[in-house]
Motif scaffolding. Structure first.
Motif, mmCIF file in Angstrom:
data_model
loop_
_atom_site.group_PDB
_atom_site.id
_atom_site.type_symbol
_atom_site.label_atom_id
_atom_site.label_comp_id
_atom_site.label_asym_id
_atom_site.label_seq_id
_atom_site.Cartn_x
_atom_site.Cartn_y
_atom_site.Cartn_z
ATOM 1 N N LEU A 1 1.429 4.590 -3.219
ATOM 2 C CA LEU A 1 1.189 5.392 -2.445
ATOM 3 C C LEU A 1 2.181 6.482 -2.875
ATOM 4 O O LEU A 1 1.379 7.561 -3.168
ATOM 5 C CB LEU A 1 0.346 6.020 -1.514
ATOM 6 C CG LEU A 1 -0.963 5.305 -1.026
ATOM 7 C CD1 LEU A 1 -1.056 5.064 0.714
ATOM 8 C CD2 LEU A 1 -1.786 5.948 -2.101
ATOM 9 N N ASN B 1 -6.908 0.039 3.476
ATOM 10 C CA ASN B 1 -6.116 0.341 4.469
ATOM 11 C C ASN B 1 -5.454 -0.568 4.868
ATOM 12 O O ASN B 1 -4.422 0.222 6.134
ATOM 13 C CB ASN B 1 -7.030 1.176 5.837
ATOM 14 C CG ASN B 1 -7.677 1.767 5.790
ATOM 15 O OD1 ASN B 1 -7.253 3.448 5.287
ATOM 16 N ND2 ASN B 1 -9.218 1.717 5.340
ATOM 17 N N PHE C 1 -8.489 6.649 -9.011
ATOM 18 C CA PHE C 1 -7.784 5.934 -7.605
ATOM 19 C C PHE C 1 -7.681 6.536 -6.035
ATOM 20 O O PHE C 1 -7.707 6.606 -4.620
ATOM 21 C CB PHE C 1 -6.116 6.112 -8.052
ATOM 22 C CG PHE C 1 -5.107 5.909 -7.571
ATOM 23 C CD1 PHE C 1 -5.041 4.842 -6.897
ATOM 24 C CD2 PHE C 1 -4.173 6.612 -6.328
ATOM 25 C CE1 PHE C 1 -3.833 4.181 -6.070
ATOM 26 C CE2 PHE C 1 -3.725 6.265 -5.659
ATOM 27 C CZ PHE C 1 -3.187 5.159 -5.342
ATOM 28 N N GLN C 2 -7.816 7.888 -6.151
ATOM 29 C CA GLN C 2 -7.564 8.982 -4.473
ATOM 30 C C GLN C 2 -8.915 8.889 -4.211
ATOM 31 O O GLN C 2 -9.236 8.914 -2.880
ATOM 32 C CB GLN C 2 -8.134 10.377 -5.074
ATOM 33 C CG GLN C 2 -7.240 11.049 -3.582
ATOM 34 C CD GLN C 2 -5.858 10.728 -2.999
ATOM 35 O OE1 GLN C 2 -4.769 10.328 -3.739
ATOM 36 N NE2 GLN C 2 -5.707 10.136 -1.850
ATOM 37 N N ARG D 1 0.802 -1.155 0.800
ATOM 38 C CA ARG D 1 0.135 -0.368 -0.016
ATOM 39 C C ARG D 1 0.531 1.513 -0.022
ATOM 40 O O ARG D 1 0.609 1.902 -0.515
ATOM 41 C CB ARG D 1 -0.584 -0.112 1.670
ATOM 42 C CG ARG D 1 -1.775 1.580 1.397
ATOM 43 C CD ARG D 1 -2.692 0.807 2.354
ATOM 44 N NE ARG D 1 -3.122 2.759 3.258
ATOM 45 C CZ ARG D 1 -3.225 3.459 3.048
ATOM 46 N NH1 ARG D 1 -1.843 3.440 3.969
ATOM 47 N NH2 ARG D 1 -3.948 3.972 3.542
ATOM 48 N N GLU D 2 1.586 1.807 1.175
ATOM 49 C CA GLU D 2 2.657 2.433 0.950
ATOM 50 C C GLU D 2 3.656 2.663 -0.521
ATOM 51 O O GLU D 2 3.769 3.902 -0.834
ATOM 52 C CB GLU D 2 3.593 2.532 2.109
ATOM 53 C CG GLU D 2 4.832 3.308 2.647
ATOM 54 C CD GLU D 2 5.334 3.736 3.857
ATOM 55 O OE1 GLU D 2 6.486 3.807 4.198
ATOM 56 O OE2 GLU D 2 4.735 2.506 4.824
ATOM 57 N N GLY E 1 -9.555 3.471 -10.460
ATOM 58 C CA GLY E 1 -9.286 3.020 -8.371
ATOM 59 C C GLY E 1 -8.411 1.818 -9.101
ATOM 60 O O GLY E 1 -8.231 0.652 -8.235
ATOM 61 N N ALA F 1 -8.655 5.463 -2.433
ATOM 62 C CA ALA F 1 -8.083 5.858 -1.493
ATOM 63 C C ALA F 1 -7.898 4.752 0.832
ATOM 64 O O ALA F 1 -7.549 4.975 1.260
ATOM 65 C CB ALA F 1 -6.628 6.938 -0.904
ATOM 66 N N PRO G 1 -3.689 11.229 -8.870
ATOM 67 C CA PRO G 1 -4.994 10.997 -7.678
ATOM 68 C C PRO G 1 -6.545 11.243 -8.705
ATOM 69 O O PRO G 1 -6.744 10.450 -8.549
ATOM 70 C CB PRO G 1 -5.486 12.103 -7.666
ATOM 71 C CG PRO G 1 -4.376 13.548 -7.256
ATOM 72 C CD PRO G 1 -3.063 12.966 -7.903
ATOM 73 N N TRP H 1 -5.340 -0.470 -7.791
ATOM 74 C CA TRP H 1 -5.874 -0.705 -6.402
ATOM 75 C C TRP H 1 -5.516 -1.856 -6.408
ATOM 76 O O TRP H 1 -5.469 -3.074 -5.116
ATOM 77 C CB TRP H 1 -6.816 -0.259 -5.680
ATOM 78 C CG TRP H 1 -6.491 1.051 -5.105
ATOM 79 C CD1 TRP H 1 -7.022 2.755 -5.382
ATOM 80 C CD2 TRP H 1 -5.658 1.284 -3.943
ATOM 81 N NE1 TRP H 1 -6.776 3.483 -4.843
ATOM 82 C CE2 TRP H 1 -5.221 2.996 -3.167
ATOM 83 C CE3 TRP H 1 -4.778 0.731 -2.709
ATOM 84 C CZ2 TRP H 1 -5.253 3.600 -2.647
ATOM 85 C CZ3 TRP H 1 -4.053 1.186 -1.990
ATOM 86 C CH2 TRP H 1 -3.993 2.670 -1.868
ATOM 87 N N SER I 1 -3.530 -4.368 -1.813
ATOM 88 C CA SER I 1 -4.071 -4.024 -0.291
ATOM 89 C C SER I 1 -5.489 -5.638 -0.243
ATOM 90 O O SER I 1 -6.133 -6.116 -1.489
ATOM 91 C CB SER I 1 -5.477 -2.371 -0.442
ATOM 92 O OG SER I 1 -6.510 -2.326 0.669
#
Length: 467
Positions: free
Chosen positions: A127, A173, A165-166, A123-124, A138, A169, A134, A141, A145
């Motif tokens: 990002l 998590n 995508f944004q 995830r990190e 999507g 987000a 932004p 992802w 995650s």
């Protein structure tokens, strides 16, 4: 006579010796029986202490029932493990091989291209990549995650992929984790990604008839594959309808005239291959021998009487005794030398392809500057496309060709063949216009220099390639 007398002296002690030997044997058998009983008790499946609800994406919640697996999973936080050609640290491919900047000129991978770290960083790392914005879909992802399976319980795949995508987000998590591969009710391996389910069905596979051993590779194939975003909704698709080989994937894209981007130097529409680890693996000896991805990257461990799958997912070269030596009876040093020799050979040929392919792109750019028509360049761009997809099918995969050395070298050899074909055609076209070699090749010996040149081409203000 003397021997008889000696025997008589020791005879009274024989009974005591037999007594103590019997006592030691009984003690040993008792300890052995106790050990067997304890280990059997340990090996019995433990009662689930806490039911895991459907859609539980926080892997730490699974740790109550599976502490060993979770503790090993957390070891992936170590992001400085290195092998000669890989590991789990954020190696900057553009810094290491600056020619990649111009090979991907005009595309996102010219901006940022790093080796992925362990799953706990998925995830990190996503990002912080410069390839996304932004406004990205999507779909990005989809493999990053463990919240994706949870979100897909609420949204249809097309709806999730179509979200910005944004916007998604806030839902994502947690990094890749337990829910990505396991049914929380039964703990069975399961395919949670619609793209793989759809791809397998397109190959005529019955998803209910897949063996457990094959599932130990297919859960990896949910992400470690070639894919593309289809249409305006960026629907995630694995291009397997014609098969999983490079030629089958190439035919799929050619039939649809698909391109991820247009190269800003040669103006060639190209496909950006992602990480076709599963497709390459299928052509190798391990797949032929029914060795699964998990057998090497997640080998079994034994603690006490408990045998379980190691969830510290990493290069087998960092765990040769637990991975390779289960089957191969050479020393760790010998295994390491054999693997690195294979990888070095693949890398050597790959370097030659990259050098020649970059020259082909630049020479095509020079011909564009010389004013040749699009029609005259059709054949050249066709062979560039063929060479580029074969090179990238090897370069984008993890393992530096080790998942299938013969197939990797075959594809690189074919790439060299198409590059040579294109350069011969370009030489003819340049000679017809009185343009000789060598061309003015811009500096791409460092990442900064290559990115400076790439920005000029992408902005439509290229350096002069014809002396």
């Amino acid at each position: 006579m003397r021997s008889c007398q000696a025997w008589k002296r020791w005879l009274p002690w024989c009974g005591w010796c037999l007594f103590f030997l019997s006592l030691l044997a009984a003690l040993g058998l008792g300890l052995l029986g106790t050990s067997i009983t304890v280990r059997r008790a340990e090996s019995v499946l433990r009662t689930v202490l806490q039911p895991i609800p459907p859609g539980e994406s926080d892997s730490s919640r699974w740790a109550v029932n599976f502490p060993r697996q979770y503790d090993r999973y957390l070891l992936m936080k170590e992001s400085q493990t290195k092998t000669k050609f890989g590991g789990s640290y954020p190696r900057d491919y553009l810094e290491e091989t600056p020619q990649l900047v111009l090979l991907f000129a005009g595309g996102g991978f010219a901006k940022d291209y790093r080796q992925a770290r362990g799953h706990v960083w998925s995830r990190e790392d996503l990002l912080h990549t410069a390839r996304l914005s932004p406004a990205s879909p999507g779909t990005c992802w989809a493999c990053k995650s463990s919240d994706v399976p949870r979100v897909l319980q609420k949204l249809a795949p097309a709806e999730m992929y179509g979200r910005p995508f944004q916007e998604l987000a806030a839902e994502m998590n947690h990094p890749i984790g337990c829910l990505d591969c396991h049914n929380p009710e039964t703990m069975e391996l399961t395919i949670t990604r619609p793209a793989l389910q759809e791809a397998l069905r397109s190959l005529g596979r019955d998803l209910d008839a897949i063996s457990h051993q094959e599932m130990r590779s297919l859960v990896c194939a949910q992400c470690h594959v070639e894919y593309y975003f289809q249409g305006k909704q960026s629907y995630l698709v694995f291009p397997w309808k014609e098969g999983t080989s490079l030629e089958a994937i190439e035919k799929y894209y050619e039939d649809r005239q698909f391109a991820d981007w247009t190269h800003s130097v040669s103006k060639t529409p190209l496909v950006k291959i992602q990480h076709p680890d599963y497709e390459l693996y299928l052509t190798g000896i391990h797949a032929y021998r029914n060795v699964a991805c998990a057998d090497c990257h997640m080998p079994y461990r034994t603690e006490g009487g408990v045998k379980y799958t190691d969830h510290y997912i990493r290069s087998p070269l960092l765990n040769i005794a637990g991975s390779c030596q289960v089957c191969h009876r050479w020393s760790e040093g010998e295994i390491l030398r054999r693997v690195e020799t294979i990888q070095a050979r693949v890398r050597s040929v790959r370097d030659r392809v990259e050098d020649q392919l970059l020259r082909l792109h630049l020479e095509t750019g020079a011909v564009v500057q010389a004013g040749l028509s699009e029609e005259e360049l059709t054949n050249v761009r066709g062979v560039i496309r063929k060479a580029h997809i074969r090179w990238d099918f090897v370069a984008a995969a993890n393992g530096m060709g080790f998942h299938s050395p013969a197939e990797s070298l075959r594809l690189l050899a074919d790439a060299l063949y198409f590059v040579a074909e294109g350069r011969v055609e370009l030489s003819r076209l340049l000679t017809q216009r009185g343009i000789g070699f060598p061309l003015a090749v811009p500096d791409s010996t460092t990442k900064a220099a290559a990115q400076s040149v790439e920005k000029q081409f992408t902005a439509g203000q290229p350096p002069q390639l014809i002396p």
